[in-house]
Design an enzyme around this catalytic site. Sequence first.
Site, PDB file in Angstrom:
ATOM      1  N   ARG A 134       0.856  -1.193   0.000  1.00 26.96           N
ATOM      2  CA  ARG A 134       0.000   0.000   0.000  1.00 26.96           C
ATOM      3  C   ARG A 134       0.886   1.236   0.000  1.00 26.96           C
ATOM      4  O   ARG A 134       1.090   1.892   1.022  1.00 26.96           O
ATOM      5  CB  ARG A 134      -0.958  -0.039   1.183  1.00 26.96           C
ATOM      6  N   GLN A 139      -1.707   2.666  -5.798  1.00 25.95           N
ATOM      7  CA  GLN A 139      -3.100   2.999  -5.520  1.00 25.95           C
ATOM      8  C   GLN A 139      -4.037   2.589  -6.650  1.00 25.95           C
ATOM      9  O   GLN A 139      -5.121   2.059  -6.410  1.00 25.95           O
ATOM     10  CB  GLN A 139      -3.228   4.498  -5.250  1.00 25.95           C
ATOM     11  N   ASP A 142      -4.740  -1.289  -6.534  1.00 24.63           N
ATOM     12  CA  ASP A 142      -5.121  -1.877  -5.249  1.00 24.63           C
ATOM     13  C   ASP A 142      -6.457  -2.611  -5.359  1.00 24.63           C
ATOM     14  O   ASP A 142      -7.525  -2.046  -5.111  1.00 24.63           O
ATOM     15  CB  ASP A 142      -5.196  -0.765  -4.197  1.00 24.63           C
ATOM     16  N   SER A 145      -8.700  -2.872  -2.107  1.00 26.69           N
ATOM     17  CA  SER A 145      -9.523  -1.704  -1.804  1.00 26.69           C
ATOM     18  C   SER A 145     -10.730  -1.619  -2.732  1.00 26.69           C
ATOM     19  O   SER A 145     -11.851  -1.354  -2.283  1.00 26.69           O
ATOM     20  CB  SER A 145      -8.682  -0.427  -1.917  1.00 26.69           C
ATOM     21  N   TYR A 241      -1.737  -2.207   6.564  1.00 27.03           N
ATOM     22  CA  TYR A 241      -2.644  -3.261   7.007  1.00 27.03           C
ATOM     23  C   TYR A 241      -2.595  -3.368   8.526  1.00 27.03           C
ATOM     24  O   TYR A 241      -1.540  -3.178   9.145  1.00 27.03           O
ATOM     25  CB  TYR A 241      -2.262  -4.606   6.397  1.00 27.03           C
TER      26      TYR A 241
END
Length: 394
Positions: A134, A139, A142, A145, A241
């Site tokens: 992360r 991003q 991901d 997410s 995390y």
Amino acid sequence: MIRVLVPRERQPGETRVAATPETVKRLRGRGCSVWLERQAGLRSGYADEAYAEAGAELFHGEGPEAAERWAEADVVLAVQTPGAPGAEAAAAGLEALRPEALLLGLLNPHGDHSLIERLERQRLSAVALELLPRISRAQAMDVLSSQANIAGYKAVLLAAAALDRFFPMLMTAAGTVQPARVVVLGAGVAGLQAVATARRLGALVKVSDVRPAAREQVESLGARFIEPPRLEESPGEVGGYAREAGAVFLEAQRQLLAPHLAEADVVITTAQVPGRPAPLLITREMLGLLRPGAVVVDLAVGQGGNCAGSRSDATVDVDGVTVIGAGNLPASLPQHASALYARNLAALLEVLIQEGELRLDPEDPLLDPCLLSHAGVCRRDDLRPARSGQEVAA
């Protein structure tokens, strides 16, 4: 030209697909040819004709044509591991790939104990998208997410459908109906989306998280933050995390949650730790605090569950409390789940394509944690079966 293959997913209940007509166009724009198994996107709402118009070459999933495509592919884009244990028998899979081909997908490296051996045997490269770091560069890639957003949203809808009362406050001629009270455990991506969705439906929401820093995000969505236990040893997070909480912290957290559960109509649990069993946040005794008719949606059921008695992809009644084990909610909204997932994959693959060639740099901070094997050489010995019970640093 880089040859990208997209198979039809064969795991029971898996309705997503790893490429959409939109991402087929993106990949073709980067000099890739895209081979897509016929009907791969059908359950996600994408017809073969749309893929063909985008420039994909369609092939049948069985017979000599399938074997030829798999043997010639440079990259395989998948949702779950092709041919994984428990999957429907396929005409081709990892065993048909040529050495040094690359597999990208949600490969379940912590749970599939045969994965590393299969990759080594076939001399394959593989990126487990669950292990992407992360960092800012990742991003757009991901997948956890993007899929957790969907899970958090759908969890609230499931709860609203199962609940015995309205979510919003209503003023009627017969009197005022008070809004439902929702408690969300975990303020990660899924938890925050659950908060936002419950608030849009008019519920009063409280949120518990082990990280005091989560308060700002929770309150920005109009929810109330439940402070975590103030102990010297708190789990915190690493690499974006949450870390596993100790027994003392968990017990203190349960004691803090008890009065909030007694007031709740809905509880949505989202707490997970990569590679570890989910923390048990609601014990059997704590379920007794909830009123009859209350609903619990356990999004961590695939890792053992945050709620005692929850079962994957099942709804059970515990003394009048409805407990929903939500195993793979993104697959229940396959069109948007596939669209987001495919964009994540395309963004990663675009980074790996340099000057028309596929280049994997194991020392790249983006790839280092998630590149399980490179041309058949295992890079994550901690994920081998002999050590599968040990904690890993993802």
